[in-house]
Scaffold this motif. Sequence first.
Motif, PDB file in Angstrom:
ATOM      1  N   LEU A 100       0.854  -1.187   0.000  1.00 18.33           N
ATOM      2  CA  LEU A 100       0.000   0.000   0.000  1.00 18.33           C
ATOM      3  C   LEU A 100       0.887   1.233   0.000  1.00 18.33           C
ATOM      4  N   PHE A 101       0.653   2.115  -0.966  1.00 15.53           N
ATOM      5  CA  PHE A 101       1.426   3.351  -1.074  1.00 15.53           C
ATOM      6  C   PHE A 101       0.499   4.534  -0.837  1.00 15.53           C
ATOM      7  N   LEU A 102       0.884   5.381   0.120  1.00 15.28           N
ATOM      8  CA  LEU A 102       0.063   6.520   0.513  1.00 15.28           C
ATOM      9  C   LEU A 102       0.674   7.812  -0.022  1.00 15.28           C
ATOM     10  N   GLY A 103       0.026   8.396  -1.008  1.00 16.95           N
ATOM     11  CA  GLY A 103       0.504   9.653  -1.575  1.00 16.95           C
ATOM     12  C   GLY A 103      -0.178  10.832  -0.917  1.00 16.95           C
ATOM     13  N   MET A 104       0.039  10.983   0.383  1.00 14.95           N
ATOM     14  CA  MET A 104      -0.610  12.036   1.163  1.00 14.95           C
ATOM     15  C   MET A 104       0.443  12.788   1.964  1.00 14.95           C
ATOM     16  N   THR A 105       0.099  13.982   2.416  1.00 15.43           N
ATOM     17  CA  THR A 105       1.027  14.799   3.178  1.00 15.43           C
ATOM     18  C   THR A 105       1.062  14.364   4.640  1.00 15.43           C
ATOM     19  N   SER A 106       2.104  14.796   5.331  1.00 15.73           N
ATOM     20  CA  SER A 106       2.185  14.575   6.778  1.00 15.73           C
ATOM     21  C   SER A 106       1.341  15.651   7.467  1.00 15.73           C
ATOM     22  N   PRO A 107       0.693  15.335   8.587  1.00 13.63           N
ATOM     23  CA  PRO A 107       0.755  14.047   9.287  1.00 13.63           C
ATOM     24  C   PRO A 107      -0.353  13.073   8.885  1.00 13.63           C
ATOM     25  N   LYS A 108      -1.126  13.414   7.842  1.00 14.39           N
ATOM     26  CA  LYS A 108      -2.290  12.596   7.503  1.00 14.39           C
ATOM     27  C   LYS A 108      -1.908  11.163   7.193  1.00 14.39           C
TER      28      LYS A 108
END
Length: 257
Positions: A159-167
């Motif tokens: 699973l690859f999460l292309g989201m910003t921190s801290p989300k």
Amino acid sequence: MTGRRTLFGVELDPLTMDETVARCLAAVRDGQQLEIGVVNAAKLVNMRRDERLAAAVAGCDLVLADGQAVVWAARVLRAPLPERVAGIDLFLRLLAEAETSGIPVYFLGAKEEVLDRMLLRVADRFPGLKVAGSRNGYFDDSEQEEIADSIALSGAQMLFLGMTSPKKEIFTAAHGARTGARVVHGVGGSFDILAGVTKRAPESWQRLGMEWLYRALQEPRRLGRRYLTTNASFLVMTARELLRPAPPATASANRSR
């Protein structure tokens, strides 16, 4: 593997890129979950201000130095790391390995149009890759469990999460296990780069640790002040750590001399 290195109170894994990839493939093979956290200068600064982010990163199975500045600081503070393991480089290596080994993957993050463009480019670059599913990264907290369940139903092993921190770190900490994915890797803005929306810094800039400046020049209004502020704070953190007096020798250590 040698023990973890402690930097600014954060434990990092002293792994090379090849060693990290091997650990990920072993997790898939052995049916174990591996949550990967990456830190750069900005994130280490923000972890001191955001307890949820700090706790989420600390809960990862692997914590890697994504920024060259982190590698340099670790060397200066005598907690050396073998090399930078950039999140996007690890992302691409894992996609290549997944294509070769038939490992299904899931992409979560970015705007819908960016995600669609990235999927087209990924299909061109990795034509044999099994994409179990994808979803944009714009959702309410109340939807997280449902999204995690849909990922589990897809059968994705990476699973690859292309989201910003801290989300992305908070989602991983709360629902990473629920997804059923063996490898969970937060890749930040990598979806935008693969989609061609933003450009990655040339290797010469990366080697100099100036990738942040290249990004800031692309988006000065959004990133300029943020990077300058966090980088200045990181330098102050490093200087304070360097000037911190060494702890006194223990009694047992004194007796052994």
